[in-house]
Design a protein around this motif. Structure first.
Motif, PDB file in Angstrom:
ATOM      1  N   GLY A  44       0.892  -1.124   0.046  1.00 25.61           N
ATOM      2  CA  GLY A  44      -0.005  -0.142  -0.026  1.00 25.61           C
ATOM      3  C   GLY A  44       0.816   1.293   0.155  1.00 25.61           C
ATOM      4  N   GLU A  45       2.143   1.199  -0.159  1.00 26.23           N
ATOM      5  CA  GLU A  45       3.088   2.282  -0.312  1.00 26.23           C
ATOM      6  C   GLU A  45       2.794   3.249  -1.439  1.00 26.23           C
ATOM      7  N   LEU A  46       2.480   2.859  -2.456  1.00 25.04           N
ATOM      8  CA  LEU A  46       2.007   3.627  -3.861  1.00 25.04           C
ATOM      9  C   LEU A  46       1.089   2.927  -4.445  1.00 25.04           C
ATOM     10  N   ILE A  47      -0.045   3.423  -4.597  1.00 20.27           N
ATOM     11  CA  ILE A  47      -1.438   2.875  -5.404  1.00 20.27           C
ATOM     12  C   ILE A  47      -1.483   3.686  -6.593  1.00 20.27           C
ATOM     13  N   HIS A  48      -1.573   3.189  -7.794  1.00 18.88           N
ATOM     14  CA  HIS A  48      -1.578   3.955  -8.812  1.00 18.88           C
ATOM     15  C   HIS A  48      -2.987   3.736  -9.900  1.00 18.88           C
ATOM     16  N   ASN A  49      -3.827   4.593  -9.916  1.00 22.05           N
ATOM     17  CA  ASN A  49      -5.115   4.510 -10.550  1.00 22.05           C
ATOM     18  C   ASN A  49      -4.989   5.348 -11.919  1.00 22.05           C
ATOM     19  N   VAL A  50      -5.886   4.970 -13.142  1.00 15.73           N
ATOM     20  CA  VAL A  50      -6.243   5.920 -13.966  1.00 15.73           C
ATOM     21  C   VAL A  50      -7.804   5.930 -14.101  1.00 15.73           C
ATOM     22  N   VAL A  51      -8.361   7.213 -14.172  1.00 17.80           N
ATOM     23  CA  VAL A  51      -9.693   7.554 -14.641  1.00 17.80           C
ATOM     24  C   VAL A  51      -9.785   7.724 -16.084  1.00 17.80           C
ATOM     25  N   ARG A  52     -10.485   6.849 -16.975  1.00 18.02           N
ATOM     26  CA  ARG A  52     -10.299   7.206 -18.378  1.00 18.02           C
ATOM     27  C   ARG A  52     -11.584   7.968 -18.741  1.00 18.02           C
ATOM     28  N   GLY A  53     -11.306   8.805 -19.292  1.00 20.16           N
ATOM     29  CA  GLY A  53     -12.445   9.674 -20.168  1.00 20.16           C
ATOM     30  C   GLY A  53     -12.508   9.249 -21.340  1.00 20.16           C
ATOM     31  N   GLY A  62     -12.162   8.784 -24.872  1.00 24.66           N
ATOM     32  CA  GLY A  62     -10.924   8.938 -25.740  1.00 24.66           C
ATOM     33  C   GLY A  62      -9.884   8.064 -25.283  1.00 24.66           C
ATOM     34  N   GLY A  63      -9.924   7.846 -23.889  1.00 23.68           N
ATOM     35  CA  GLY A  63      -8.826   6.874 -23.157  1.00 23.68           C
ATOM     36  C   GLY A  63      -7.744   7.691 -22.892  1.00 23.68           C
ATOM     37  N   LYS A  64      -6.595   7.084 -22.837  1.00 29.88           N
ATOM     38  CA  LYS A  64      -5.253   7.564 -22.566  1.00 29.88           C
ATOM     39  C   LYS A  64      -4.793   8.396 -23.613  1.00 29.88           C
ATOM     40  N   THR A  65      -4.845   7.707 -24.692  1.00 29.93           N
ATOM     41  CA  THR A  65      -4.367   8.805 -25.879  1.00 29.93           C
ATOM     42  C   THR A  65      -5.390   9.792 -26.375  1.00 29.93           C
ATOM     43  N   GLY A  66      -6.457   9.703 -26.247  1.00 27.07           N
ATOM     44  CA  GLY A  66      -7.543  10.777 -26.835  1.00 27.07           C
ATOM     45  C   GLY A  66      -8.083  10.154 -27.819  1.00 27.07           C
ATOM     46  N   LEU A  67      -7.572   8.940 -28.251  1.00 26.84           N
ATOM     47  CA  LEU A  67      -8.417   8.516 -29.700  1.00 26.84           C
ATOM     48  C   LEU A  67      -8.758   7.084 -29.589  1.00 26.84           C
ATOM     49  N   GLU A  68      -8.717   6.480 -28.208  1.00 25.48           N
ATOM     50  CA  GLU A  68      -9.118   5.086 -27.968  1.00 25.48           C
ATOM     51  C   GLU A  68     -10.548   4.991 -27.862  1.00 25.48           C
ATOM     52  N   SER A  69     -11.097   3.827 -28.268  1.00 18.56           N
ATOM     53  CA  SER A  69     -12.283   3.384 -28.029  1.00 18.56           C
ATOM     54  C   SER A  69     -12.493   2.496 -26.802  1.00 18.56           C
ATOM     55  N   GLY A  70     -13.614   2.194 -26.138  1.00 19.14           N
ATOM     56  CA  GLY A  70     -13.620   1.239 -25.293  1.00 19.14           C
ATOM     57  C   GLY A  70     -14.479   1.775 -23.936  1.00 19.14           C
ATOM     58  N   GLU A  71     -14.465   1.133 -22.778  1.00 19.39           N
ATOM     59  CA  GLU A  71     -14.848   1.570 -21.670  1.00 19.39           C
ATOM     60  C   GLU A  71     -14.375   2.998 -20.948  1.00 19.39           C
ATOM     61  N   VAL A  72     -15.250   3.696 -20.585  1.00 18.64           N
ATOM     62  CA  VAL A  72     -14.826   5.138 -19.992  1.00 18.64           C
ATOM     63  C   VAL A  72     -15.434   5.066 -18.530  1.00 18.64           C
ATOM     64  N   SER A  73     -14.765   6.111 -17.720  1.00 18.46           N
ATOM     65  CA  SER A  73     -15.173   6.186 -16.368  1.00 18.46           C
ATOM     66  C   SER A  73     -15.743   7.510 -16.268  1.00 18.46           C
ATOM     67  N   SER A  74     -15.478   8.435 -17.145  1.00 23.47           N
ATOM     68  CA  SER A  74     -15.853   9.659 -17.121  1.00 23.47           C
ATOM     69  C   SER A  74     -16.545  10.353 -18.442  1.00 23.47           C
ATOM     70  N   PRO A  75     -17.612  11.391 -18.485  1.00 19.27           N
ATOM     71  CA  PRO A  75     -18.097  11.735 -19.728  1.00 19.27           C
ATOM     72  C   PRO A  75     -17.268  12.731 -20.245  1.00 19.27           C
ATOM     73  N   GLY A 131     -11.129  13.470 -21.435  1.00 16.54           N
ATOM     74  CA  GLY A 131      -9.627  13.606 -20.988  1.00 16.54           C
ATOM     75  C   GLY A 131      -9.450  12.452 -19.681  1.00 16.54           C
ATOM     76  N   SER A 132      -8.349  12.076 -19.227  1.00 17.43           N
ATOM     77  CA  SER A 132      -7.903  10.976 -18.444  1.00 17.43           C
ATOM     78  C   SER A 132      -7.306  11.839 -17.085  1.00 17.43           C
ATOM     79  N   LYS A 133      -7.409  11.105 -16.186  1.00 18.57           N
ATOM     80  CA  LYS A 133      -6.700  11.593 -14.906  1.00 18.57           C
ATOM     81  C   LYS A 133      -6.003  10.393 -14.283  1.00 18.57           C
ATOM     82  N   ILE A 134      -4.851  10.626 -13.638  1.00 18.81           N
ATOM     83  CA  ILE A 134      -3.857   9.772 -13.003  1.00 18.81           C
ATOM     84  C   ILE A 134      -3.920  10.125 -11.688  1.00 18.81           C
ATOM     85  N   ILE A 135      -4.311   9.149 -10.839  1.00 22.49           N
ATOM     86  CA  ILE A 135      -4.328   9.231  -9.269  1.00 22.49           C
ATOM     87  C   ILE A 135      -3.137   8.513  -8.628  1.00 22.49           C
ATOM     88  N   ASN A 136      -2.304   9.130  -7.796  1.00 23.17           N
ATOM     89  CA  ASN A 136      -1.236   8.125  -7.171  1.00 23.17           C
ATOM     90  C   ASN A 136      -1.501   8.539  -5.553  1.00 23.17           C
TER      91      ASN A 136
END
Length: 94
Positions: free
Chosen positions: A42-51, A53-66, A69-74
């Motif tokens: 539990g020292e460092l936990i890395h999460n990504v909230v995909r908006g 377009g995904g990480k690149t902005g051009l990806e298809s697939g499941e999203v977590s935010s309308p 843009g994406s957000k990285i949470i450490n």
């Protein structure tokens, strides 16, 4: 002896003044006076909230935010232990 101003206790306990005296010298075995602890893994936990377009902005697939843009949470779990609390003190205003 070093004195450093910190308002964190004023935020939590605004009705009185507080001070903390910590002895940070290590013991005869070399154990430091103040140590940080964490859960194993539990020292460092890395999460990504995909908006959209995904990480690149051009990806298809499941999203977590309308949002397009994406957000990285450490983050992580940490705690502090005073190894010799009998040589430390808390000062409280009366």
């Amino acid at each position: 002896m070093v004195f450093r101003l910190d308002r964190s206790l004023d935020v939590e306990f605004p009705k009185k003044g507080y001070g903390i005296f910590l002895d940070l010298t290590s013991d005869s075995n070399g154990t430091p006076g103040l140590m940080m602890f964490s859960y194993k893994g539990g020292e460092l936990i890395h999460n990504v909230v995909r908006g959209v377009g995904g990480k690149t902005g051009l990806e298809s697939g499941e999203v977590s935010s309308p949002v397009a843009g994406s957000k990285i949470i450490n983050w992580g779990y940490h705690g502090v232990g005073v190894m010799n609390p009998y040589r430390s003190a808390i000062l409280e205003e009366i």
